[in-house]
Design an enzyme around this catalytic site. Structure first.
Site, PDB file in Angstrom:
ATOM      1  N   THR A 127       1.691   5.605   7.847  1.00  0.00           N
ATOM      2  CA  THR A 127       1.782   4.565   6.614  1.00  0.00           C
ATOM      3  C   THR A 127       2.888   4.188   6.472  1.00  0.00           C
ATOM      4  O   THR A 127       4.141   4.775   6.851  1.00  0.00           O
ATOM      5  CB  THR A 127       1.063   5.121   5.522  1.00  0.00           C
ATOM      6  OG1 THR A 127       1.746   6.290   5.101  1.00  0.00           O
ATOM      7  CG2 THR A 127      -0.322   5.541   5.980  1.00  0.00           C
ATOM      8  N   GLU A 164      -4.854   3.403   7.334  1.00  0.00           N
ATOM      9  CA  GLU A 164      -5.905   4.492   7.577  1.00  0.00           C
ATOM     10  C   GLU A 164      -7.309   3.879   8.060  1.00  0.00           C
ATOM     11  O   GLU A 164      -8.329   4.711   8.399  1.00  0.00           O
ATOM     12  CB  GLU A 164      -6.333   5.120   6.263  1.00  0.00           C
ATOM     13  CG  GLU A 164      -5.074   6.060   5.462  1.00  0.00           C
ATOM     14  CD  GLU A 164      -4.118   5.438   4.984  1.00  0.00           C
ATOM     15  OE1 GLU A 164      -3.813   4.269   5.281  1.00  0.00           O
ATOM     16  OE2 GLU A 164      -3.342   6.112   3.986  1.00  0.00           O
ATOM     17  N   LYS A 177      -1.388   0.947 -17.568  1.00  0.00           N
ATOM     18  CA  LYS A 177      -2.585   1.972 -18.533  1.00  0.00           C
ATOM     19  C   LYS A 177      -1.971   1.197 -19.894  1.00  0.00           C
ATOM     20  O   LYS A 177      -1.297   2.138 -20.458  1.00  0.00           O
ATOM     21  CB  LYS A 177      -2.677   3.068 -18.079  1.00  0.00           C
ATOM     22  CG  LYS A 177      -3.033   3.233 -16.926  1.00  0.00           C
ATOM     23  CD  LYS A 177      -3.463   4.797 -16.305  1.00  0.00           C
ATOM     24  CE  LYS A 177      -3.974   4.790 -14.901  1.00  0.00           C
ATOM     25  NZ  LYS A 177      -2.693   4.652 -14.160  1.00  0.00           N
ATOM     26  N   TRP A 211      -7.121  -1.191 -18.833  1.00  0.00           N
ATOM     27  CA  TRP A 211      -6.172  -1.192 -17.617  1.00  0.00           C
ATOM     28  C   TRP A 211      -5.747  -2.850 -17.362  1.00  0.00           C
ATOM     29  O   TRP A 211      -6.675  -3.667 -17.728  1.00  0.00           O
ATOM     30  CB  TRP A 211      -6.958  -0.827 -16.499  1.00  0.00           C
ATOM     31  CG  TRP A 211      -7.250   0.499 -16.067  1.00  0.00           C
ATOM     32  CD1 TRP A 211      -6.319   1.478 -16.858  1.00  0.00           C
ATOM     33  CD2 TRP A 211      -7.784   1.054 -15.005  1.00  0.00           C
ATOM     34  NE1 TRP A 211      -6.935   2.812 -16.273  1.00  0.00           N
ATOM     35  CE2 TRP A 211      -7.722   2.353 -15.265  1.00  0.00           C
ATOM     36  CE3 TRP A 211      -8.413   0.869 -14.064  1.00  0.00           C
ATOM     37  CZ2 TRP A 211      -8.119   3.348 -14.313  1.00  0.00           C
ATOM     38  CZ3 TRP A 211      -9.090   1.439 -13.011  1.00  0.00           C
ATOM     39  CH2 TRP A 211      -8.837   2.856 -13.479  1.00  0.00           C
TER      40      TRP A 211
END
Ligand code: ADP
Length: 547
Positions: free
Chosen positions: A189, A334, A441, A446
């Site tokens: 990654t 992934e 947050k 959010w």
């Protein structure tokens, strides 16, 4: 139960290679050389060289399962390695040429790479770590450029020339039978939100992903296409385009190191590319370049953008100026990488605002992939387009662990936790609103950093905007907008805050602002928020407060 009568035929990379060489032997891999005549090779020639490369690697002692790394741009030789290494039963490890030296040395050693194939132009970059690669037994240099810096490797590993090695071999390599579930390639990654982790693709996952890339639900490439692969082959298989091209017969356009808009647009105009795939920062650079000159992008019938959210203005301006409909796709290392593509549903008129609304989705779940969203307790949320949760995926080209690192925290009942937060609607269109680590947050609610960035980048004076959460005594976190103004653009923090007020809920409008020359980018061109957070924590930039 009756047994199936179907043959148990392995889905492997050699089968992709054979198909491309036989059925589409005349299709081409065209590598840009920076001007003048590009370098051309037919798929038949690429396949012959893949056979020679496999012969040479076997002679160097590469056995089934051994790792062979590439440190290369998108070019013909890299394509040859894409086929030769997996088809001979070894494992192709594509190294990201933009990693920091420590990370690069770490992943070469972690993967235990036996041979490294490197472009001559990249020798100086690899040479920075050559004294830290104890397991590498040979370096193979593509091109005639100086390879001297690699000679200094302390193991005395030989440094050889790709073309000399190939010249001594036969084109018809006897490809061995491989288990379709065995490793074909390996990619780490890019580490936007943590240390790089290795994902190992199988032959089967590679084959199935390539078939999916061909389908009209994803990229839909055909023999009539000439595909400019701007997305790097050194990161997540160039979104499956190389294997997809061999299955479909689409000609591949390889930009090599020439990723600047002047080169890419000249390549498109001269070779009449019909499709291209790139991250949003590259598309934006092409758009900016075209603002002061005429570009001929008329050959492009489509473009795909992925890797990060595309700003709405990008989709709008490409359509207005060039009639080009860019479609967003979503994926990650992934997921091989394609997990979904945001083609609008039937009946939506291209060029309308509604069409752009659909294309602003991150994707529609790809056939072959299953997706769900879950809340913080892991409970599944409805597909209603409004419930926001973490996206989880599973499927035949989704990883179930990491190389030498099971990382159980990344999985949940057999589903991969993507670390992306978003919504999904009743028809499987999903929208990434943030990464778990980037969402702000504020007072128990959010705020989507991606949404704020999108609105800000639609302001005429703004070139780039990245929004991060910063600690706030009252609300825990509040958004800090890091803004890069256009060269000729002027706007104050107050003006930008006012601009946002009729676009998002009032409490979401940032009150912290800073103006920068540039937003830091990751190795693959995404906004890199880690350094911004650190700069803020270190007091490295001036923060203004709006009322
Ligand atoms: P890294 O995880 O290090 O950034 P990847 O290349 O694997 O490396 O990136 C995958 C991530 O990129 C996804 O998890 C997601 O956050 C982001 N991403 C990919 N495509 C999109 C998209 N269309 N919209 C928003 N984010 C995207």
């Amino acid at each position: 139960m009756i047994p199936s009568t179907m043959q148990d035929f392995p889905l492997d990379v050699a089968a992709i290679l054979r198909h491309g060489a036989r059925v589409h032997g005349g299709s081409e891999c065209v590598t840009w050389t920076g001007g003048g005549e590009p370098h051309r090779a037919t798929f038949a020639e690429v396949a012959a060289n893949a056979g020679r490369l496999a012969g040479a690697l076997a002679r160097l002692g590469v056995r089934p399962g051994a790792r062979v790394a590439t440190f290369c741009w998108n070019n013909q030789e890299h394509l040859e390695a894409y086929f030769a290494v997996p088809a001979m039963g070894a494992v192709l490890h594509t190294l990201n040429i933009r990693l920091f030296p420590e990370q690069l040395a770490h992943i070469v050693n972690h993967a235990d790479d036996q041979v490294v194939i490197v472009d001559d132009t990249l020798v100086p970059l690899l040479a920075r770590v050559v004294d830290r690669l104890p397991a590498v037994e040979a370096f193979v240099v593509v091109g005639d450029g100086d390879a001297g810096p690699l000679e200094a490797n302390p193991n005395g590993a030989p440094v050889m020339r790709y073309h000399e090695l190939l010249a001594a071999e036969e084109p018809d390599h006897p490809w061995p039978a491989v288990d379709e579930r065995s490793a074909a390639s390996l990619c780490y990654t890019s580490g936007t939100t943590g240390d790089p982790k290795g994902v190992v693709y199988s032959h089967r996952s590679t084959f199935l992903h390539a078939m999916a890339v061909l389908s009209a639900s994803l990229v839909g490439i055909t023999e009539a296409d000439r595909v400019l692969a701007i997305v790097p082959m050194f990161h997540v298989n160039a979104w499956g385009l190389p294997y997809g091209a061999f299955l479909s017969g689409a000609t591949l356009h390889m930009p090599g190191p020439f990723l600047q808009p002047e080169h890419l647009t000249e390549f498109i105009a001269r070779e009449r590319s019909t499709l291209s795939s790139a991250v949003p920062t590259i598309w934006s650079a092409i758009l900016a370049y075209g603002e002061t000159r005429e570009l001929d992008l008329s050959s492009l019938r489509g473009g795909t953008s992925g890797g990060a959210a595309a700003p709405r203005v990008l989709l709008e301006r490409f359509e207005e100026r060039y009639g080009l409909r860019i479609i967003q796709g979503w994926g990650m290392t992934e997921t091989s990488p394609l997990g979904g593509m945001a083609f609008p549903p039937p009946g939506v008129e291209p060029g309308t605002p509604e069409d752009v609304d659909w294309r602003m989705k991150s994707g529609r779940v790809a056939p072959g992939v299953e997706m769900r969203i879950v809340d913080a307790d892991g409970a599944e949320l409805p597909w209603d387009g409004t419930a926001v949760g973490e996206i989880e995926v599973r499927g035949p080209w989704i990883t179930g662990s990491y190389h030498r690192d099971p990382a159980p925290e990344k999985f949940h009942d057999g589903w991969l936790r993507t670390g992306d937060i978003g919504t999904i609607d009743g028809r499987g269109y999903f929208q990434i609103t943030d990464r778990v680590k980037d969402v702000i947050k504020s007072g128990g609610e959010w705020i989507s950093s991606v949404e704020l960035e999108n609105h800000l980048m639609a302001h005429p004076a703004v070139a780039e905007a990245a929004v991060i959460g910063v600690p706030d005594p009252r609300w825990d976190e509040r958004p800090l907008a890091c803004v890069v103004l256009r060269e000729d653009g002027e706007a104050t923090a107050e003006e930008l805050a006012a601009f946002l007020r009729d676009k998002v809920a009032r409490w979401q409008v940032p009150e912290y602002w800073t103006f920068l020359d540039e937003v830091p980018k990751t190795t693959v061109g995404k906004f890199y928020k880690g350094p911004l957070r650190k700069m803020h924590a270190d007091g490295a930039f001036k923060v203004e407060r709006t009322g």
